[in-house]
Design a protein around this motif. Structure first.
Motif, PDB file in Angstrom:
ATOM      1  N   MET A   7       0.532  -1.301  -0.075  1.00 41.35           N
ATOM      2  CA  MET A   7       0.082   0.210  -0.044  1.00 41.35           C
ATOM      3  C   MET A   7       1.111   1.365  -0.142  1.00 41.35           C
ATOM      4  O   MET A   7       0.185   2.177  -0.706  1.00 41.35           O
ATOM      5  CB  MET A   7      -1.247   0.107   1.257  1.00 41.35           C
ATOM      6  N   GLU A   8       1.704   1.031   0.502  1.00 44.16           N
ATOM      7  CA  GLU A   8       2.856   2.398   0.714  1.00 44.16           C
ATOM      8  C   GLU A   8       3.399   2.666  -0.327  1.00 44.16           C
ATOM      9  O   GLU A   8       2.951   4.067  -1.001  1.00 44.16           O
ATOM     10  CB  GLU A   8       4.264   2.279   1.957  1.00 44.16           C
ATOM     11  N   GLY A  13       2.639   8.661  -4.595  1.00 44.13           N
ATOM     12  CA  GLY A  13       2.522   9.713  -5.539  1.00 44.13           C
ATOM     13  C   GLY A  13       1.674  10.258  -4.838  1.00 44.13           C
ATOM     14  O   GLY A  13       1.605  11.777  -5.217  1.00 44.13           O
ATOM     15  N   VAL A  14       0.706   9.778  -4.426  1.00 49.69           N
ATOM     16  CA  VAL A  14      -0.530  10.910  -4.154  1.00 49.69           C
ATOM     17  C   VAL A  14      -0.586  11.122  -1.893  1.00 49.69           C
ATOM     18  O   VAL A  14      -1.282  12.333  -1.576  1.00 49.69           O
ATOM     19  CB  VAL A  14      -1.625  10.567  -4.102  1.00 49.69           C
ATOM     20  N   LEU A  15       0.000  10.586  -1.106  1.00 50.44           N
ATOM     21  CA  LEU A  15       1.004  10.819  -0.179  1.00 50.44           C
ATOM     22  C   LEU A  15       1.420  12.506  -0.117  1.00 50.44           C
ATOM     23  O   LEU A  15       2.854  12.264  -0.464  1.00 50.44           O
ATOM     24  CB  LEU A  15       1.501   9.873   0.522  1.00 50.44           C
ATOM     25  N   GLN A  23       1.936   8.885   7.805  1.00 49.98           N
ATOM     26  CA  GLN A  23       1.738   7.055   8.467  1.00 49.98           C
ATOM     27  C   GLN A  23      -0.140   6.865   8.255  1.00 49.98           C
ATOM     28  O   GLN A  23      -0.430   5.360   8.626  1.00 49.98           O
ATOM     29  CB  GLN A  23       2.384   7.399   9.436  1.00 49.98           C
ATOM     30  N   ARG A  24      -0.826   7.945   8.979  1.00 49.90           N
ATOM     31  CA  ARG A  24      -2.167   7.842   9.472  1.00 49.90           C
ATOM     32  C   ARG A  24      -3.235   7.468   8.031  1.00 49.90           C
ATOM     33  O   ARG A  24      -3.588   6.435   8.239  1.00 49.90           O
ATOM     34  CB  ARG A  24      -2.659   8.929  10.052  1.00 49.90           C
ATOM     35  N   HIS A  25      -2.159   8.214   7.139  1.00 49.65           N
ATOM     36  CA  HIS A  25      -3.116   7.735   5.574  1.00 49.65           C
ATOM     37  C   HIS A  25      -2.650   5.786   5.615  1.00 49.65           C
ATOM     38  O   HIS A  25      -3.635   5.502   4.821  1.00 49.65           O
ATOM     39  CB  HIS A  25      -2.647   8.345   4.958  1.00 49.65           C
ATOM     40  N   ARG A  81      -8.120   9.277  -5.751  1.00 46.98           N
ATOM     41  CA  ARG A  81      -7.612  10.324  -6.787  1.00 46.98           C
ATOM     42  C   ARG A  81      -6.046   8.822  -7.253  1.00 46.98           C
ATOM     43  O   ARG A  81      -5.578   9.200  -8.153  1.00 46.98           O
ATOM     44  CB  ARG A  81      -6.315  11.157  -6.029  1.00 46.98           C
ATOM     45  N   ARG A  82      -5.673   8.192  -6.443  1.00 49.39           N
ATOM     46  CA  ARG A  82      -4.555   7.557  -6.611  1.00 49.39           C
ATOM     47  C   ARG A  82      -5.369   6.283  -8.451  1.00 49.39           C
ATOM     48  O   ARG A  82      -4.610   5.679  -8.969  1.00 49.39           O
ATOM     49  CB  ARG A  82      -4.247   6.688  -5.006  1.00 49.39           C
ATOM     50  N   LEU A  83      -6.051   6.021  -7.910  1.00 48.04           N
ATOM     51  CA  LEU A  83      -6.922   5.038  -8.510  1.00 48.04           C
ATOM     52  C   LEU A  83      -7.134   5.388  -9.840  1.00 48.04           C
ATOM     53  O   LEU A  83      -7.732   4.997 -11.262  1.00 48.04           O
ATOM     54  CB  LEU A  83      -7.985   4.803  -8.430  1.00 48.04           C
TER      55      LEU A  83
END
Length: 94
Positions: A7-8, A13-15, A23-25, A81-83
């Motif tokens: 997942m990281e 690209g969006v974090l 870390q929370r996300h 957004r990432r998708l």
């Protein structure tokens, strides 16, 4: 045995934001992924449909506080957004 989804790497690209926010996300996204995989047998976000995320927000977050639901909603928006999807989710007050 298949390799566990990273997942990281998926959200890289969006974090944005502070280390604690990232870390929370990541923690929230991993929990969302596990719940969807358990309930819908959809292992990766690439296999998700809008209904899977809506199910999570409506059913798994229904008993949580407004603040918790809001932070999970922010994570869901990052996943969308990432998708590269145009799915829209709104916060709901009870």
């Amino acid at each position: 045995m298949s390799k566990q989804f990273d997942m990281e790497l998926f959200l890289d690209g969006v974090l944005t934001g502070s280390h604690a926010t990232r870390q929370r996300h990541l923690r929230h996204a991993t929990l969302i992924q596990a719940e969807i995989a358990n309930h819908w047998q959809r292992e990766t976000p690439w296999a998700w449909q809008r209904k899977h995320l809506a199910w999570y927000l409506e059913n798994r977050m229904s008993q949580r506080s407004d603040a918790t639901r809001y932070y999970y909603l922010l994570t869901v928006r990052l996943l969308v957004r990432r998708l590269g999807k145009s799915w829209v989710f709104h916060s709901k007050r009870q």
